[in-house]
Design an enzyme around this catalytic site. Structure first.
Site, short mmCIF file in Angstrom:
data_model
loop_
_atom_site.label_atom_id
_atom_site.label_comp_id
_atom_site.label_asym_id
_atom_site.label_seq_id
_atom_site.Cartn_x
_atom_site.Cartn_y
_atom_site.Cartn_z
N ARG A 1 2.63 -1.11 1.13
CA ARG A 1 2.67 -1.09 2.60
C ARG A 1 3.33 0.18 3.13
NH1 ARG A 1 7.44 -4.62 2.35
NH2 ARG A 1 6.13 -6.46 2.24
N ASP B 1 10.73 -7.75 3.97
CA ASP B 1 10.95 -8.13 2.58
C ASP B 1 11.77 -9.40 2.44
OD1 ASP B 1 9.78 -5.86 1.37
OD2 ASP B 1 11.59 -4.69 1.70
N LYS C 1 20.86 -4.52 7.66
CA LYS C 1 19.46 -4.50 7.23
C LYS C 1 18.63 -5.55 7.98
CE LYS C 1 18.36 -3.47 3.01
NZ LYS C 1 17.70 -2.22 2.62
N GLU C 2 17.83 -6.32 7.26
CA GLU C 2 16.88 -7.20 7.94
C GLU C 2 17.57 -8.30 8.76
OE1 GLU C 2 16.45 -5.95 4.95
OE2 GLU C 2 14.33 -5.50 4.58
N GLY D 1 9.86 4.15 6.84
CA GLY D 1 8.63 4.07 7.62
C GLY D 1 8.83 4.44 9.07
C1 NOJ Z 1 12.16 -1.48 3.10
C2 NOJ Z 1 10.86 -1.56 2.38
O1 NOJ Z 1 10.62 -0.33 1.69
C3 NOJ Z 1 9.72 -1.85 3.33
O2 NOJ Z 1 8.53 -2.03 2.60
C4 NOJ Z 1 9.99 -3.07 4.17
O3 NOJ Z 1 8.93 -3.21 5.09
C5 NOJ Z 1 11.31 -2.94 4.88
N1 NOJ Z 1 12.35 -2.69 3.91
C6 NOJ Z 1 11.66 -4.19 5.70
O4 NOJ Z 1 11.94 -5.27 4.87
#
Ligand code: NOJ
Length: 798
Positions: free
Chosen positions: A348, A491, A633-634, A707
């Site tokens: 991705r 992720d 992070k997430e 990204g």
């Molecule tokens: C980092 C990962 O490299 C990416 O693929 C993902 O979309 C993001 N973390 C968010 O989880």
């Protein structure tokens, strides 16, 4: 607090105070040889892969953060005092010496002014040679003759990073180093075709190949014994730890400048000799540095903007483009964070990176697209993380030689994973990226190119895209929403049998992109079928995912909602709402409402949070996100990557003020004077910034390989400035802040140049009243103009 500034005219970032809170890095090399170096010349070099072919060593997460490096020491042989041309590793008091680091496009220049000696070390890699050059200058401003010693220092690494780090019984005894003909050669005994070297433009007065001789016992790079005593030990050994230290004594007269070149590369001593013959001539070094600058000038000239926003201009014209290119070239496999354990392409990540730079690096984008399509299985999903080398013939292994040091390479069959490891979003991103590549290059025939699947069989690029879409059509859950599978873009949302709203929106976006391609190819039946399918998705999204004020994030396998106002935690997510609008699946009314909610609940002065409120209790039905500390992070950080999706969404809603508000919050440039909060580089986007649920709110982490770089570049160029190549021509459709009087862009496309001048007399945020091409009114996209022409385009907004 600031540590440096943007030198916009020279396209450099200048670090004036080297004691920055964390290492500020740069990327050297644009082809096979690469290096990641800090503002202190700390870091490492590698050839093609930071995992498989490391050249110099790096102590990841070390103290200090960036050792060892590619260092030059200078010693005053009259007094015995010594320093390095970068502030570290010697770390002289800043009261006694002034240091600057200029990070530029694929080069870094370290300079030091102390004790009447102005020293400079420029590091770059010529475009056409796999050699890292250090162009060193020493100028005597003291008014008296000076006796100086100059020493280079690199620490060589065993080529495979895992062996170098974990299998010392092998790495320390399977490599050796020697100095002959003034060149230090590091060899791999079991692999008699592998070498690294360090050469220089002079005959050395002494040398060291043994690291521990050069440094001395209980010392570090800060106070090497050889430098302290003014001479190396002429050490060499088979086995052990190795370095490249070449020493030269110089007399520098008042006002005189001396120039020396060091060369670090891959190959045997003979290669070092050839490089020495070539680069001992400073004119050749200058010519190759000029060629590197020209390489970048050609790239950035494809799109240059001049707007009322200096920060936007500095990022788009130089730094954001540079970061986006770096991601396409090095993916996620070489940084101070990714230290060589992740070679290969994240399906991705790379699919999205490619979206951003088909105009400046079409060849690399095409290569990446083909590699990714080869990493797709017939069923349509992508291999989540794979090394495209697996599909290539192993050219450099000598037949019949059994290598005890080799880490087995998986065969193509070994890397094919099943649905349990499949991410639901992976293959969908590539549809837009293929479309963007073809629109930029007009290479329609690429869509018919035959590319193998990872698990056998071959199909056209077009058919690969169809399979990606069909996979998501098949993988839906009980609400008709796409399944979450192992994870989606996030992720840490591991929905397993649950459903992901984000992927349904992404599926819709992929379909729109596919329909455009199918229409261009005249595949009417596909256009009709996909249009009907997109309508069904919109219906499902409205019926199942609208939560009243915004869109849900999905359902757990037990059918519970995620991202709903009903939830105590994780009430609203950025990804699903921004993609709902970006994908045009949302109704205009719901689109506006959900983005208003994003602004209300997720906005902060450092960007948009990914989710609010952060999760505080583990819930494995939702996933790992609930086990991440709140605000990191997430789990409730400002995750940079989806921030530009929100900007595109606002542009699609025609709200330029809001788009700019989101843009400015994340903009690293804007944080140049708040480094005590941000800490990280102000010239690149970072993966995330600590969220408001964390004590370090505003601290940015994981620079460069994210990204967000490509997406931000795409959001600004295509949606805010609104310049979009298409199958029918160049669309100019800006969405800008109401107070902007206009802006200008120079855009090259298909061999012609467009001088675009946008005026905004009524201070509109969106909407074009009229456009003129070379003085003639044109409606719709600007048709491609003849190669070599320079065309004026005047656009009036209203
Ligand atoms: C980092 C990962 O490299 C990416 O693929 C993902 O979309 C993001 N973390 C968010 O989880």
């Amino acid at each position: 607090m600031r540590y440096g500034y943007f030198d916009v005219a020279n396209r450099e970032y200048v670090i004036e105070r080297p004691d920055v809170p964390v290492s500020w890095t740069n990327y050297i090399g644009v082809k096979d040889l690469g290096a990641v170096l800090s503002h202190n010349a700390g870091g490492y070099a590698f050839y093609q892969s930071a995992e498989h072919h490391r050249i110099t060593r790096f102590r990841q997460n070390g103290v200090p953060l960036d050792r060892p490096g590619h260092y030059v020491y200078v010693r005053d042989d009259d007094t015995g005092e010594y320093w390095s041309l970068s502030w570290q590793p010697v770390g002289k008091s800043l009261a006694q010496a002034s240091y600057h680091c200029r990070h530029g496009l694929s080069y870094s220049k370290f300079s030091c002014d102390t004790r009447g000696i102005q020293g400079e070390q420029l590091i770059f890699i010529p475009i056409e040679e796999d050699v890292e050059l250090w162009d060193v200058r020493l100028r005597n401003t003291s008014g008296r003759p000076r006796q100086l010693s100059v020493f280079s220092y690199v620490e060589f690494s065993f080529h495979h990073i895992n062996i170098d780090n974990q299998n010392l019984q092998m790495s320390l005894y399977a490599s050796g180093a020697s100095c002959a003909d003034s060149i230090i050669e590091y060899d791999f005994f079991y692999e008699p075709w592998s070498f690294h070297y360090l050469a220089a433009s002079f005959q050395p007065d002494s040398f060291d190949c043994r690291r521990d001789s050069f440094l001395g016992p209980y010392r570090t790079e800060t106070d090497p014994l050889a430098v302290e005593r003014g001479e190396c030990f002429n050490s060499a050994e088979l086995g052990g730890n190795h370095c490249g230290a070449l020493h030269k004594r110089l007399t520098v007269m008042p006002g005189e400048e001396r120039r020396l070149t060091f060369m670090l590369g891959v190959g045997p001593r003979q290669t070092g000799q050839a490089m020495r013959a070539k680069y001992s001539d400073p004119a050749q070094v200058d010519a190759d540095f000029a060629a590197l600058k020209e390489f970048w000038r050609k790239k950035y000239s494809v799109f240059q903007c001049h707007t009322p926003h200096p920060g936007l201009d500095a990022m788009i014209n130089t730094w954001n483009l540079y970061q986006a290119e770096t991601n396409v070239v090095w993916s996620r496999f070489a940084s101070f964070i990714e230290v060589g354990g992740r070679t290969g392409l994240g399906y991705r990540d790379t699919s999205q990176d490619v979206l951003s730079v088909p105009h400046t690096n079409p060849a690399k984008c095409k290569q990446r697209l083909m590699e990714l399509l080869h990493g797709q299985v017939q069923q349509g999903y992508g291999l989540h993380l794979f090394d495209p080398e697996v599909f290539k013939p192993q050219a450099d292994q000598l037949p019949g030689v059994k290598l005890p040091t080799v880490v087995p390479t998986p065969s193509p069959a070994d890397i094919i994973h099943g649905l349990e490891h499949t991410c639901s979003d992976d293959a969908l991103w590539i549809v837009a990226s293929v479309g963007e590549y073809v629109k930029e290059t007009a290479e329609i025939e690429f869509l018919d190119q035959q590319i193998p699947f990872a698990d056998g069989g071959t199909a056209s690029v077009y058919e690969h895209l169809r399979r990606a879409i069909d996979f998501s059509t098949a993988q839906v859950g009980p609400h008709g929403v796409c399944k979450g599978l192992r994870a989606d873009w996030n992720d840490c949302l591991n929905l397993g049998g649950g459903e992901s709203a984000m992927v349904s929106f992404l599926h819709h976006w992929a379909l729109l992109n596919f329909i455009e391609i199918a229409r261009r190819l005249g595949r009417t039946a596909d256009v009709e079928a996909c249009t009907a399918r997109a309508a069904q998705i919109r219906q499902v999204c409205e019926e199942q995912l609208w939560d009243g004020q915004w869109y849900l994030r999905g359902f757990t396998r037990r059918g519970l909602k995620i991202g709903s106002a009903e939830n105590e935690e994780g009430k609203i997510f950025l990804e699903s709402n921004s993609l709902a609008v970006l994908s045009e699946a949302a109704t205009p009314e719901h689109g506006r409402q959900c983005m208003d909610a994003v602004d209300r609940h997720l906005f902060s002065p450092y960007g948009l949070h990914l989710v609010w409120p952060s999760f505080s209790r583990p819930d494995d039905d939702i996933g790992y996100i609930t086990r991440v500390y709140p605000g990191i992070k997430e789990n409730g950080a400002i995750f940079s990557h989806p921030n530009p999706w929100a900007i595109v969404a606002e542009c699609k809603l025609g709200r330029g003020d809001r788009a700019m508000k989101f843009h400015d919050a994340l903009l690293p440039y804007a944080q140049n004077d708040q480094i005590e909060i941000r800490e990280a580089e102000p010239y690149v986007y970072c993966q995330f910034i600590m969220g408001r649920d964390h004590t370090a709110h505003g601290r940015a982490r994981h620079p460069w390989l994210t990204g967000s770089a490509g997406w931000m570049y795409h959001a600004v160029t295509h949606w805010m400035l609104g310049i979009r190549p298409g199958f029918d021509g160049l669309t100019i459709d800006p969405c800008i802040p109401g107070q902007w009087p206009g802006f200008e862009v120079v855009r090259q496309w298909l061999g012609a140049t467009y001088l675009i001048k946008v005026t905004n007399p009524r201070l509109a945020q969106h909407g074009v009243k009229a456009q003129r091409l070379n003085g003639q009114l044109v409606t719709g996209p600007i048709p491609p103009q003849p190669v070599g022409t320079v065309n004026t385009v005047e656009v009036e907004m209203a």
